[in-house]
Design a protein around this motif. Sequence first.
Motif, PDB file in Angstrom:
ATOM      1  N   PRO A 217       0.826  -1.208   0.000  1.00 37.98           N
ATOM      2  CA  PRO A 217       0.000   0.000   0.000  1.00 37.98           C
ATOM      3  C   PRO A 217       0.862   1.260   0.000  1.00 37.98           C
ATOM      4  O   PRO A 217       1.767   1.419   0.817  1.00 37.98           O
TER       5      PRO A 217
ATOM      6  N   LYS B 224      -2.053   8.091   6.465  1.00 42.47           N
ATOM      7  CA  LYS B 224      -2.425   6.795   7.044  1.00 42.47           C
ATOM      8  C   LYS B 224      -3.709   6.221   6.458  1.00 42.47           C
ATOM      9  O   LYS B 224      -4.086   5.104   6.804  1.00 42.47           O
TER      10      LYS B 224
ATOM     11  N   TYR C 235      -3.801   5.355   3.451  1.00 37.78           N
ATOM     12  CA  TYR C 235      -3.268   4.373   2.501  1.00 37.78           C
ATOM     13  C   TYR C 235      -2.534   3.300   3.306  1.00 37.78           C
ATOM     14  O   TYR C 235      -1.310   3.296   3.412  1.00 37.78           O
ATOM     15  N   ALA C 236      -3.309   2.402   3.854  1.00 38.40           N
ATOM     16  CA  ALA C 236      -2.779   1.432   4.818  1.00 38.40           C
ATOM     17  C   ALA C 236      -3.372   0.061   4.556  1.00 38.40           C
ATOM     18  O   ALA C 236      -4.308  -0.104   3.779  1.00 38.40           O
ATOM     19  N   TRP C 237      -2.775  -0.917   5.229  1.00 41.54           N
ATOM     20  CA  TRP C 237      -3.426  -2.216   5.254  1.00 41.54           C
ATOM     21  C   TRP C 237      -3.774  -2.583   6.682  1.00 41.54           C
ATOM     22  O   TRP C 237      -3.205  -2.082   7.641  1.00 41.54           O
TER      23      TRP C 237
ATOM     24  N   THR D  63      -4.482   1.585  -1.676  1.00 41.89           N
ATOM     25  CA  THR D  63      -3.222   1.958  -2.297  1.00 41.89           C
ATOM     26  C   THR D  63      -3.459   2.847  -3.494  1.00 41.89           C
ATOM     27  O   THR D  63      -4.543   2.816  -4.110  1.00 41.89           O
TER      28      THR D  63
ATOM     29  N   PHE E  35       8.034   1.739   5.366  1.00 36.03           N
ATOM     30  CA  PHE E  35       6.742   1.089   5.613  1.00 36.03           C
ATOM     31  C   PHE E  35       6.780   0.533   7.031  1.00 36.03           C
ATOM     32  O   PHE E  35       7.660  -0.231   7.393  1.00 36.03           O
TER      33      PHE E  35
ATOM     34  N   ASP F 132       4.787  -1.489   9.917  1.00 37.41           N
ATOM     35  CA  ASP F 132       3.701  -2.443  10.130  1.00 37.41           C
ATOM     36  C   ASP F 132       3.633  -2.808  11.610  1.00 37.41           C
ATOM     37  O   ASP F 132       4.610  -3.315  12.173  1.00 37.41           O
TER      38      ASP F 132
ATOM     39  N   TYR G 229       1.427   1.186   7.255  1.00 42.11           N
ATOM     40  CA  TYR G 229       1.412   2.167   6.167  1.00 42.11           C
ATOM     41  C   TYR G 229       2.791   2.798   6.044  1.00 42.11           C
ATOM     42  O   TYR G 229       3.656   2.619   6.918  1.00 42.11           O
TER      43      TYR G 229
END
Length: 258
Positions: free
Chosen positions: A60, A70, A72-74, A99, A203, A205, A241
Amino acid sequence: MEKPDEHFKGIIQWNTYSHSSQVSGLLTYQSNSIQNTIIQTIHDKRYRFYCDMNWGTNLPDAPPHDNGDKRYAWGWYYVNIPSNNIQNELSIIAGSGRTYANFPLYTLDALFGDIRLNSTHHIELTQIVAYSETFYYTNDGKVLQFKVDRSEWTTVKDSLGEADIPLRQVLTMETTNYLVVMDFKSKWTDYNRLIFPLKAKLFSDFEALGVSSHLKIVYKPTNQILYDVDISTTTGLEFGYGIDVNFPTRRGSKINLL
């Protein structure tokens, strides 16, 4: 095999295939070995493993000049209710990701879910949002709701900068026949932080296991509540993100992030 997930491989870099898999092998913990922890002569609910893997080069990412957003995150969401009878084991896993994918797709929102109520009842659902249009797949009629609500944000600060994470995430999945709500309430101390470079940025996580969660599952045709329980051990939660941190890019240099 989770066919819907495979169609989007390369856009969202995870799959829901293995959350109900069985494992045999060797676990070493504090110099003590525990063998055959999952496959045993008699299946029991003592041990469960959590494992995930990311692959490829796309994660992302925010639009140009907007890194650190934030949105654009998973996210990654897992609950399990063990049973001594494997036929009755419940396991749910889902993921969300947003994304920026450049031309021609631009911004994509995607959610994938896999719900295994027992050995015979299995629900899959997928939702993709592009150009303000929603596309979905499910083996249970229609996808009526598939969303993540995030709140109780906190800011983490260290030598690499700042990152924001939501301590509460509520995942709602609703199809024609089922309503599933997973309400995760975490603490900052629940998390491990996994970090790696992404396009000269970082990135970040945040992954937590054993997060307090409340699970509610309703079978809608009869309004039967199948589960309405708190789970605090066999759960998993993630939020990741790209944060706005610049790295040195000198050729030949090595950066130790951990």
